[in-house]
Design a protein around this motif. Structure first.
Motif, PDB file in Angstrom:
ATOM      1  N   LEU A   1       0.812  -1.219   0.000  1.00 12.07           N
ATOM      2  CA  LEU A   1       0.000   0.000   0.000  1.00 12.07           C
ATOM      3  C   LEU A   1       0.844   1.267   0.000  1.00 12.07           C
ATOM      4  CD1 LEU A   1      -2.850   1.310   0.226  1.00 12.07           C
ATOM      5  CD2 LEU A   1      -2.579   1.167   2.719  1.00 12.07           C
ATOM      6  N   ILE A   2       1.881   1.329   0.838  1.00 13.34           N
ATOM      7  CA  ILE A   2       2.620   2.584   1.019  1.00 13.34           C
ATOM      8  C   ILE A   2       4.087   2.494   0.618  1.00 13.34           C
ATOM      9  CG2 ILE A   2       1.107   3.258   2.940  1.00 13.34           C
ATOM     10  CD1 ILE A   2       3.413   2.522   4.853  1.00 13.34           C
ATOM     11  N   GLY A   3       4.541   1.323   0.202  1.00 19.45           N
ATOM     12  CA  GLY A   3       5.956   1.134  -0.050  1.00 19.45           C
ATOM     13  C   GLY A   3       6.633   0.541   1.171  1.00 19.45           C
ATOM     14  N   ASP A   4       7.873   0.149   1.010  1.00 18.49           N
ATOM     15  CA  ASP A   4       8.583  -0.542   2.085  1.00 18.49           C
ATOM     16  C   ASP A   4       9.306   0.451   2.989  1.00 18.49           C
ATOM     17  OD1 ASP A   4       9.832  -2.307   3.720  1.00 18.49           O
ATOM     18  OD2 ASP A   4      11.018  -3.294   2.169  1.00 18.49           O
TER      19      ASP A   4
ATOM     20  N   LYS B   1      -9.257   7.709   4.953  1.00 19.61           N
ATOM     21  CA  LYS B   1      -8.130   8.257   4.196  1.00 19.61           C
ATOM     22  C   LYS B   1      -8.324   7.956   2.717  1.00 19.61           C
ATOM     23  CE  LYS B   1      -3.054   8.327   4.179  1.00 19.61           C
ATOM     24  NZ  LYS B   1      -2.858   8.140   2.727  1.00 19.61           N
ATOM     25  N   ARG B   2      -8.242   8.985   1.903  1.00 18.62           N
ATOM     26  CA  ARG B   2      -8.344   8.830   0.453  1.00 18.62           C
ATOM     27  C   ARG B   2      -6.988   9.118  -0.171  1.00 18.62           C
ATOM     28  NH1 ARG B   2     -12.917  11.340   2.251  1.00 18.62           N
ATOM     29  NH2 ARG B   2     -14.882  10.268   1.808  1.00 18.62           N
ATOM     30  N   SER B   3      -6.594   8.275  -1.108  1.00 17.72           N
ATOM     31  CA  SER B   3      -5.307   8.455  -1.778  1.00 17.72           C
ATOM     32  C   SER B   3      -5.357   7.790  -3.143  1.00 17.72           C
ATOM     33  CB  SER B   3      -4.170   7.860  -0.934  1.00 17.72           C
ATOM     34  OG  SER B   3      -4.362   6.463  -0.758  1.00 17.72           O
ATOM     35  N   CYS B   4      -4.325   8.034  -3.936  1.00 18.23           N
ATOM     36  CA  CYS B   4      -4.226   7.435  -5.258  1.00 18.23           C
ATOM     37  C   CYS B   4      -3.009   6.531  -5.297  1.00 18.23           C
ATOM     38  CB  CYS B   4      -4.137   8.526  -6.331  1.00 18.23           C
ATOM     39  SG  CYS B   4      -4.149   7.866  -8.013  1.00 18.23           S
ATOM     40  N   HIS B   5      -3.222   5.234  -5.530  1.00 17.80           N
ATOM     41  CA  HIS B   5      -2.140   4.257  -5.576  1.00 17.80           C
ATOM     42  C   HIS B   5      -1.689   4.088  -7.023  1.00 17.80           C
ATOM     43  CE1 HIS B   5      -0.092   0.347  -5.245  1.00 17.80           C
ATOM     44  NE2 HIS B   5       0.059   0.657  -3.974  1.00 17.80           N
ATOM     45  N   PRO B   6      -0.390   3.985  -7.276  1.00 14.78           N
ATOM     46  CA  PRO B   6       0.092   3.897  -8.664  1.00 14.78           C
ATOM     47  C   PRO B   6      -0.404   2.669  -9.421  1.00 14.78           C
ATOM     48  CG  PRO B   6       1.863   3.470  -7.088  1.00 14.78           C
ATOM     49  CD  PRO B   6       0.716   4.021  -6.309  1.00 14.78           C
ATOM     50  N   ILE B   7      -0.787   1.618  -8.721  1.00 15.00           N
ATOM     51  CA  ILE B   7      -1.280   0.405  -9.374  1.00 15.00           C
ATOM     52  C   ILE B   7      -2.772   0.219  -9.134  1.00 15.00           C
ATOM     53  CG2 ILE B   7      -1.128  -2.120  -9.436  1.00 15.00           C
ATOM     54  CD1 ILE B   7       1.798  -1.893  -8.709  1.00 15.00           C
ATOM     55  N   ALA B   8      -3.196   0.358  -7.874  1.00 19.87           N
ATOM     56  CA  ALA B   8      -4.589   0.087  -7.516  1.00 19.87           C
ATOM     57  C   ALA B   8      -5.523   1.253  -7.834  1.00 19.87           C
ATOM     58  CB  ALA B   8      -4.688  -0.275  -6.040  1.00 19.87           C
ATOM     59  N   GLY B   9      -4.977   2.422  -8.071  1.00 19.06           N
ATOM     60  CA  GLY B   9      -5.822   3.570  -8.390  1.00 19.06           C
ATOM     61  C   GLY B   9      -6.352   4.270  -7.150  1.00 19.06           C
ATOM     62  N   GLU B  10      -7.523   4.888  -7.290  1.00 14.87           N
ATOM     63  CA  GLU B  10      -8.129   5.639  -6.194  1.00 14.87           C
ATOM     64  C   GLU B  10      -8.564   4.698  -5.070  1.00 14.87           C
ATOM     65  OE1 GLU B  10      -8.391   8.894  -5.820  1.00 14.87           O
ATOM     66  OE2 GLU B  10      -7.478   9.346  -7.768  1.00 14.87           O
ATOM     67  N   LEU B  11      -8.202   5.074  -3.841  1.00 18.99           N
ATOM     68  CA  LEU B  11      -8.534   4.258  -2.677  1.00 18.99           C
ATOM     69  C   LEU B  11      -9.216   5.120  -1.627  1.00 18.99           C
ATOM     70  CD1 LEU B  11      -5.218   2.233  -2.224  1.00 18.99           C
ATOM     71  CD2 LEU B  11      -7.412   1.310  -2.961  1.00 18.99           C
ATOM     72  N   GLU B  12     -10.242   4.575  -0.999  1.00 19.46           N
ATOM     73  CA  GLU B  12     -10.880   5.201   0.152  1.00 19.46           C
ATOM     74  C   GLU B  12     -10.900   4.153   1.261  1.00 19.46           C
ATOM     75  OE1 GLU B  12     -15.274   6.755   1.458  1.00 19.46           O
ATOM     76  OE2 GLU B  12     -14.471   7.507  -0.443  1.00 19.46           O
ATOM     77  N   LEU B  13     -10.032   4.336   2.240  1.00 14.26           N
ATOM     78  CA  LEU B  13      -9.822   3.322   3.264  1.00 14.26           C
ATOM     79  C   LEU B  13     -10.202   3.843   4.643  1.00 14.26           C
ATOM     80  CD1 LEU B  13      -6.330   2.002   2.094  1.00 14.26           C
ATOM     81  CD2 LEU B  13      -8.587   1.073   1.538  1.00 14.26           C
TER      82      LEU B  13
ATOM     83  N   SER C   1     -12.606   0.099  -3.601  1.00 15.40           N
ATOM     84  CA  SER C   1     -11.411   0.106  -2.753  1.00 15.40           C
ATOM     85  C   SER C   1     -11.124  -1.285  -2.206  1.00 15.40           C
ATOM     86  CB  SER C   1     -11.581   1.108  -1.604  1.00 15.40           C
ATOM     87  OG  SER C   1     -11.655   2.429  -2.088  1.00 15.40           O
ATOM     88  N   HIS C   2     -12.179  -2.030  -1.870  1.00 12.22           N
ATOM     89  CA  HIS C   2     -11.993  -3.397  -1.390  1.00 12.22           C
ATOM     90  C   HIS C   2     -11.402  -4.255  -2.495  1.00 12.22           C
ATOM     91  CE1 HIS C   2     -13.228  -7.561  -0.390  1.00 12.22           C
ATOM     92  NE2 HIS C   2     -12.953  -7.174   0.852  1.00 12.22           N
ATOM     93  N   ASP C   3     -11.910  -4.087  -3.707  1.00 15.28           N
ATOM     94  CA  ASP C   3     -11.363  -4.846  -4.843  1.00 15.28           C
ATOM     95  C   ASP C   3      -9.909  -4.462  -5.084  1.00 15.28           C
ATOM     96  OD1 ASP C   3     -13.839  -5.991  -5.150  1.00 15.28           O
ATOM     97  OD2 ASP C   3     -14.492  -4.610  -6.731  1.00 15.28           O
ATOM     98  N   ALA C   4      -9.588  -3.182  -4.881  1.00 14.75           N
ATOM     99  CA  ALA C   4      -8.205  -2.739  -5.085  1.00 14.75           C
ATOM    100  C   ALA C   4      -7.275  -3.364  -4.060  1.00 14.75           C
ATOM    101  CB  ALA C   4      -8.152  -1.218  -4.983  1.00 14.75           C
ATOM    102  N   LEU C   5      -7.720  -3.508  -2.814  1.00 12.05           N
ATOM    103  CA  LEU C   5      -6.898  -4.168  -1.807  1.00 12.05           C
ATOM    104  C   LEU C   5      -6.659  -5.632  -2.167  1.00 12.05           C
ATOM    105  CD1 LEU C   5      -8.189  -2.799   1.628  1.00 12.05           C
ATOM    106  CD2 LEU C   5      -6.076  -2.210   0.430  1.00 12.05           C
ATOM    107  N   GLN C   6      -7.682  -6.282  -2.711  1.00 11.27           N
ATOM    108  CA  GLN C   6      -7.524  -7.676  -3.143  1.00 11.27           C
ATOM    109  C   GLN C   6      -6.518  -7.763  -4.280  1.00 11.27           C
ATOM    110  OE1 GLN C   6      -8.891 -10.207  -1.313  1.00 11.27           O
ATOM    111  NE2 GLN C   6      -9.426  -8.423  -0.072  1.00 11.27           N
ATOM    112  N   LEU C   7      -6.523  -6.751  -5.168  1.00  7.82           N
ATOM    113  CA  LEU C   7      -5.541  -6.722  -6.231  1.00  7.82           C
ATOM    114  C   LEU C   7      -4.128  -6.609  -5.667  1.00  7.82           C
ATOM    115  CD1 LEU C   7      -4.612  -6.429  -9.192  1.00  7.82           C
ATOM    116  CD2 LEU C   7      -5.079  -3.964  -8.988  1.00  7.82           C
ATOM    117  N   LEU C   8      -3.952  -5.735  -4.685  1.00  2.00           N
ATOM    118  CA  LEU C   8      -2.648  -5.590  -4.073  1.00  2.00           C
ATOM    119  C   LEU C   8      -2.201  -6.879  -3.389  1.00  2.00           C
ATOM    120  CD1 LEU C   8      -2.845  -2.008  -2.469  1.00  2.00           C
ATOM    121  CD2 LEU C   8      -1.683  -2.692  -4.561  1.00  2.00           C
ATOM    122  N   ARG C   9      -3.166  -7.560  -2.784  1.00  2.00           N
ATOM    123  CA  ARG C   9      -2.834  -8.826  -2.112  1.00  2.00           C
ATOM    124  C   ARG C   9      -2.326  -9.846  -3.127  1.00  2.00           C
ATOM    125  NH1 ARG C   9      -7.065 -13.045   0.736  1.00  2.00           N
ATOM    126  NH2 ARG C   9      -5.501 -14.371   1.759  1.00  2.00           N
ATOM    127  N   SER C  10      -2.958  -9.903  -4.283  1.00  2.00           N
ATOM    128  CA  SER C  10      -2.563 -10.872  -5.306  1.00  2.00           C
ATOM    129  C   SER C  10      -1.188 -10.547  -5.879  1.00  2.00           C
ATOM    130  CB  SER C  10      -3.599 -10.906  -6.431  1.00  2.00           C
ATOM    131  OG  SER C  10      -3.603  -9.682  -7.160  1.00  2.00           O
TER     132      SER C  10
END
Length: 267
Positions: free
Chosen positions: A136-139, A220-232, A257-266
């Motif tokens: 989500l935020i980098g290492d 918190k709303r942000s834009c992830h470079p891969i997952a796109g717009e997120l509202e968490l 946003s939930h689908d985007a988190l699942q994408l990040l998990r994969s």
């Protein structure tokens, strides 16, 4: 100052402290198994008359140094020492922001394989994180320990590049930092505030507003470079007995946003 409660607490803890606990030889017959008033006064470096008056609820207002000496002589725990200070009308001294994360909390982070989670201390230092947080935020491990700080990240760039949501989140973090009650007595918190006030006009302005609010839950709303717009949804869960908190980032099932988190998990 609650003289009656202070006197009761001192009598109770004196009666529970055995001479052997503090390196004294019991010697002779004792009416109670605990310390004599004379022994406790000697250990705390005060006159016997002064201590007797404290136990009788008629003594002077004890200084912080005197209370600390009594706490040391009675082998009080940290919580008991804070309680003693409060009874005497003194604010407890905050401990240094902790850096060691308990093993059970680290195990919890490992089990949360579909939720980004991290542990922060009172200074907003990032102490531990799971793989989803890295996605989500980098290492954070890519940065030196000094730079693994949420507030330094939030106020380290151009505020004009932040969204309204990110600026609101940053303001709430500052309000939470003030709400801890550690400023200005805690050296680590004061150093952080002084540093950010000097390096960031945005932080200096937010700090000067004197907003106070404990961070418990926020969005918190942000834009992830891969997952796109997120509202968490961000939940701040205190770690019992420490100044640490676990931050969980979740999204309602069925949302993008939930689908985007699942994408990040994969990934």
């Amino acid at each position: 100052m609650d003289r009656g409660e202070l006197a009761d607490f001192l009598r109770n803890r004196r009666s529970r402290t055995r001479p052997a606990d503090v390196g004294l030889v019991p010697g002779g017959r004792r009416q109670t198994p605990g310390l004599r008033r004379e022994e406790l006064a000697l250990l705390a470096g005060m006159s016997v008359d002064y201590y007797i008056r404290l136990e009788q609820g008629r003594g002077p207002h004890p200084s912080r140094q005197m209370l600390t000496a009594l706490a040391r002589a009675l082998r009080l725990s940290g919580d008991e020492h804070d309680y003693l200070l409060r009874l005497a009308g003194q604010a407890p001294v905050p401990a240094e922001p902790s850096q060691e994360v308990p093993a059970n909390v680290l195990r919890l982070l490992e089990r949360l394989d579909d939720v980004p989670a991290m542990v922060i201390n009172a200074c907003y230092d990032m102490l531990a994180w799971n793989r989803m947080a890295v996605a989500l935020i980098g290492d954070p491990a890519a940065h030196p320990p000094h730079a693994r700080n949420t507030l330094r990240w939030l106020f380290g760039g151009d505020p004009r590049a932040q969204s309204d949501s990110e600026r609101r989140f940053a303001r709430r973090c500052v309000a939470d930092l003030r709400a801890t009650g550690r400023y200005p007595t805690d050296p680590a918190v004061r150093k952080l505030v002084d540093e950010l006030s000097a390096s960031s006009e945005e932080f200096a302005a937010v700090w000067a507003a004197h907003e106070v609010e404990v961070h418990r839950s926020t969005t918190k709303r942000s834009c992830h470079p891969i997952a796109g717009e997120l509202e968490l949804d961000c939940e701040f869960l205190p770690v019992p007995g420490l100044d640490q908190r676990i931050i969980l980032f979740t999204a309602a099932p069925g949302t993008t946003s939930h689908d985007a988190l699942q994408l990040l998990r994969s990934l």
